[in-house]
Design an enzyme around this catalytic site. Structure first.
Site, PDB file in Angstrom:
ATOM      1  N   GLY A 162     -44.924 -27.462  29.603  1.00 17.22           N
ATOM      2  CA  GLY A 162     -44.418 -27.056  28.287  1.00 17.22           C
ATOM      3  C   GLY A 162     -43.528 -25.841  28.447  1.00 17.22           C
ATOM      4  N   LYS A 173     -39.119 -38.225  33.695  1.00 15.02           N
ATOM      5  CA  LYS A 173     -39.191 -39.385  32.801  1.00 15.02           C
ATOM      6  C   LYS A 173     -39.492 -38.988  31.363  1.00 15.02           C
ATOM      7  CE  LYS A 173     -40.122 -44.073  32.441  1.00 15.02           C
ATOM      8  NZ  LYS A 173     -38.715 -44.467  32.277  1.00 15.02           N
TER       9      LYS A 173
HETATM   10  C1  F6R Z   1     -32.603 -42.948  30.635  1.00 22.18           C
HETATM   11  C2  F6R Z   1     -33.881 -42.469  30.138  1.00 22.18           C
HETATM   12  C3  F6R Z   1     -33.883 -41.426  29.083  1.00 22.18           C
HETATM   13  C4  F6R Z   1     -34.948 -41.735  28.035  1.00 22.18           C
HETATM   14  C5  F6R Z   1     -35.064 -40.574  27.038  1.00 22.18           C
HETATM   15  C6  F6R Z   1     -36.039 -40.890  25.929  1.00 22.18           C
HETATM   16  O1  F6R Z   1     -32.775 -43.955  31.584  1.00 22.18           O
HETATM   17  O2  F6R Z   1     -34.917 -42.881  30.576  1.00 22.18           O
HETATM   18  O3  F6R Z   1     -32.628 -41.283  28.497  1.00 22.18           O
HETATM   19  O4  F6R Z   1     -34.611 -42.921  27.378  1.00 22.18           O
HETATM   20  O5  F6R Z   1     -35.478 -39.439  27.722  1.00 22.18           O
HETATM   21  O6  F6R Z   1     -37.303 -41.131  26.439  1.00 22.18           O
HETATM   22  P1  F6R Z   1     -38.398 -41.846  25.570  1.00 22.18           P
HETATM   23  O7  F6R Z   1     -37.937 -43.244  25.326  1.00 22.18           O
HETATM   24  O8  F6R Z   1     -39.642 -41.814  26.409  1.00 22.18           O
HETATM   25  O9  F6R Z   1     -38.522 -41.077  24.302  1.00 22.18           O
END
Ligand code: F6R
Length: 611
Positions: A104, A606
């Site tokens: 965080g 991620k």
């Molecule tokens: C690109 C990628 C990021 C996510 C973004 C949102 O390949 O993985 O652009 O799509 O960080 O993440 P979520 O979908 O987990 O909210």
């Protein structure tokens, strides 16, 4: 960002911690570290780089560490302070009594740090997190839970933390605000982690902490309280998680495995959700009566990155199929822009991880403003779907590769299902509903047809692997597909790639085109194709090599361009799905040819749990 795991119990814990860290590495991989209590001492090991480097560091100490009974570990995505050993977690107080791992951002860390410096604390790192260790030490008078709670009350910002103390050989105190913490309930052992991927090998019973929960765990007990020290009860959830789904299963990379999983993943998103009798979609998780559905007069989609691109495809669906005004918001802008939200606005948050800080903030803003808020999410039990209270799970299985692939195709499928439901509630006829159902049912086959030609895409990708810059252009709902193609290429191959609406190219970016700048034109046989053929001519006139996606044997495209990626014939609604699968493969093979670290690209994590 950052992954945390902790263990208390009677098993040898070093492997449990390092295996857990490896499963959390997609959250960050700048540096790694762990601390254990062993013979009333804290023992700390840290390295710059990945968990593998930490394992090598630990190798000669395993015998010594085999008697430790509690430990915490961390894999970092740097915010404050460069990725080096000093900034790696865990962080200790000056007496070496407490070790803290933190995920965080502490917004008021400068103020806290200055205060602690004035009080004589010495800092060993540049991180914001280290203040927590010093604060815990200041407040400790024999009760670790109370000391951590007091420290956290000083903090503005977000945290998922775990703390151990050298005189408590079986205790971890953990807490969360904005960054997830899950407790794994075992037989005679307890684990804590940033998410269930790190726990699934050890238990199928988990407790998700809510914001401002703090818990003291031992091998046999779990005591959860509010930061105000009031006991709270959180239910134990069953974890339905196939651990092999988080393995590579013979593929070179998670990304490739996840690309090839898409026919199955999309089938899972569709399963049980098509109602042929009434020609609509059955989305019980949305929990909206036909009357409530009919009252919704505007949709605001909030998401980031790939999920936002899926949302942009959804905008076409809602406006075209349903006839409802829809806009897509970069989730980070949503709450700062003071958006106009009325009681009949649906805020649709899209997130693979369900933990993206900006998307979560948009959910909260939507709820605060009285909107109907729903989530389209993959990770079951994540914060966004829990706080939204209604939504659609993708059931795509774990997505481990940092570049999002199967989440996108499942999100678009879920949006099409949602548009079908809304459409049938309004202007869509039974016949049109059934036609849409047929198209939705074909999606897994369409994806498979693209995958069957992966070898051809690989040959084309290798030809362009040396490019320095690249453009992706599209129109209609292939415009967001172009954005997604560019995002995939840049994040895993480090080629500078831009996605543009094909019509926008000549409003500036065309100045960059020359023979060294390939253009990937999405020229499938859908409305708007003639116009993109003209745009291709404009690129060719500037000597750019053009690679086009085109429907089957469409010679109007293949005669024009340098290389063609074939997309099976399908309706304009579903076209972005097989097209993006082809672009995923293109990016993957370019990155592979360039020798890039595909599953863990530099600087990325991620799950983006910081603003
Ligand atoms: C690109 C990628 C990021 C996510 C973004 C949102 O390949 O993985 O652009 O799509 O960080 O993440 P979520 O979908 O987990 O909210």
């Amino acid at each position: 960002m950052c992954g945390i795991i902790g263990y208390t119990g009677n098993r040898e814990l070093i492997n449990i911690l390092t295996d857990g860290l490896k499963r959390l590495e997609y959250r960050g991989y700048d540096s790694a570290g762990l601390a254990v209590v062993n013979n009333q001492q804290l023992q700390v090991f840290k390295t710059k780089g990945k968990v593998k480097a930490l394992e090598e560091r630990l190798h000669d100490h395993l015998q010594l560490l085999s008697t430790a009974s509690v430990g915490i570990a961390h894999t970092r995505w740097a915010t404050h302070g460069e990725p080096n050993e000093a900034n790696a977690h865990p962080h200790l107080d000056n007496a070496g009594h407490f070790a803290v791992v933190h995920n965080g951002i502490i917004d008021n860390f400068a103020e806290l740090r200055n205060r602690l410096l004035d009080q004589g604390c010495r800092f060993a790192s540049e991180t914001d997190s280290e203040v927590l260790a010093h604060l815990v030490a200041q407040y400790y008078d024999g009760n670790l839970l109370e000391a951590v709670a007091s420290a956290l009350k000083q903090v503005k910002g977000t945290f998922g933390i775990a703390v151990i103390a050298r005189d408590l050989p079986q205790t971890i105190v953990t807490a969360r605000r904005g960054s997830p913490i899950v407790i794994g309930v075992g037989a005679g052992e307890t684990l804590i982690a940033s998410d269930v991927t790190a726990l699934a090998a050890h238990t199928d019973r988990v407790i998700y902490l809510n914001d401002d929960d703090i818990a003291l765990v031992t091998p046999e007990t779990i005591d959860i309280r509010s930061l105000e020290n009031v006991p709270v009860s959180r239910e134990i959830a069953a974890l339905d998680w196939d651990i092999s789904a988080a393995e590579k299963n013979g593929y070179d990379h998670f990304m490739l495995k996840e690309i090839f999983e898409q026919p199955q993943a999309v089938s899972n998103t569709i399963r049980g959700r098509l109602d042929f009798r009434t020609a609509t979609a059955a989305l019980s998780g949305l929990n909206l009566t036909p009357r409530e559905l009919a009252m919704i007069n505007r949709i605001v989609i909030a998401a980031c990155g790939t999920s936002m691109h899926a949302g942009m495809v959804g905008e076409y669906y809602f406006e075209d199929i349903v006839g409802i005004s829809t806009e897509v918001e970069q989730a980070a802008e949503f709450r700062y822009r003071n958006p106009i939200i009325e009681p009949h606005t649906l805020v649709l948050a899209i997130s693979q991880s369900g933990e993206t800080a900006d998307t979560l903030a948009a959910v909260r803003e939507g709820l605060n403003k009285g909107a109907v808020v729903a989530a389209i999410c993959n990770v079951v039990g994540a914060t966004i779907p829990r706080e939204s209270n209604r939504g659609i799970y993708l059931h795509a299985g774990p997505e481990i590769g940092v570049a999002s692939t199967k989440a996108f195709t499942c999100q678009v499928t879920a949006l099409l299902l949602t548009a079908l439901l809304f459409g049938r509630n309004r202007r869509l006829s039974q016949t049109a509903g059934l036609e849409l159902i047929e198209e939705i049912q074909q999606i897994p086959t369409l994806i498979q047809q693209v995958l069957d030609h992966a070898d051809k895409i690989e040959i084309i990708a290798k030809k362009y692997a040396d490019a320095k810059d690249c453009f992706f252009i599209g129109r209609g709902n292939l415009y967001p597909a172009a954005l997604e193609g560019a995002l995939k290429l840049k994040e895993i191959s480090y080629i500078h790639a831009e996605g543009y609406h094909a019509a926008e190219l000549k409003h500036g970016p065309i100045a960059l085109l020359d023979k060294g700048v390939p253009v990937i034109a999405l020229a499938n046989d859908v409305p708007g194709k003639e116009k993109i053929l003209s745009n291709i001519q404009e690129c060719l006139a500037r000597k750019s090599p053009v690679i086009a996606t085109a429907t089957n044997n469409d010679t109007s495209v293949s005669h024009l361009v340098h290389d063609v990626i074939t997309i099976p014939s399908c309706s304009a609604f579903v076209a972005p799905i097989p097209t993006v699968v082809a672009l995923q493969l293109f990016s993957y093979y370019v990155a592979k040819e360039r020798g890039c670290e595909i599953d863990q690209p530099r600087n990325l994590a991620k799950s983006v749990t910081v603003e």
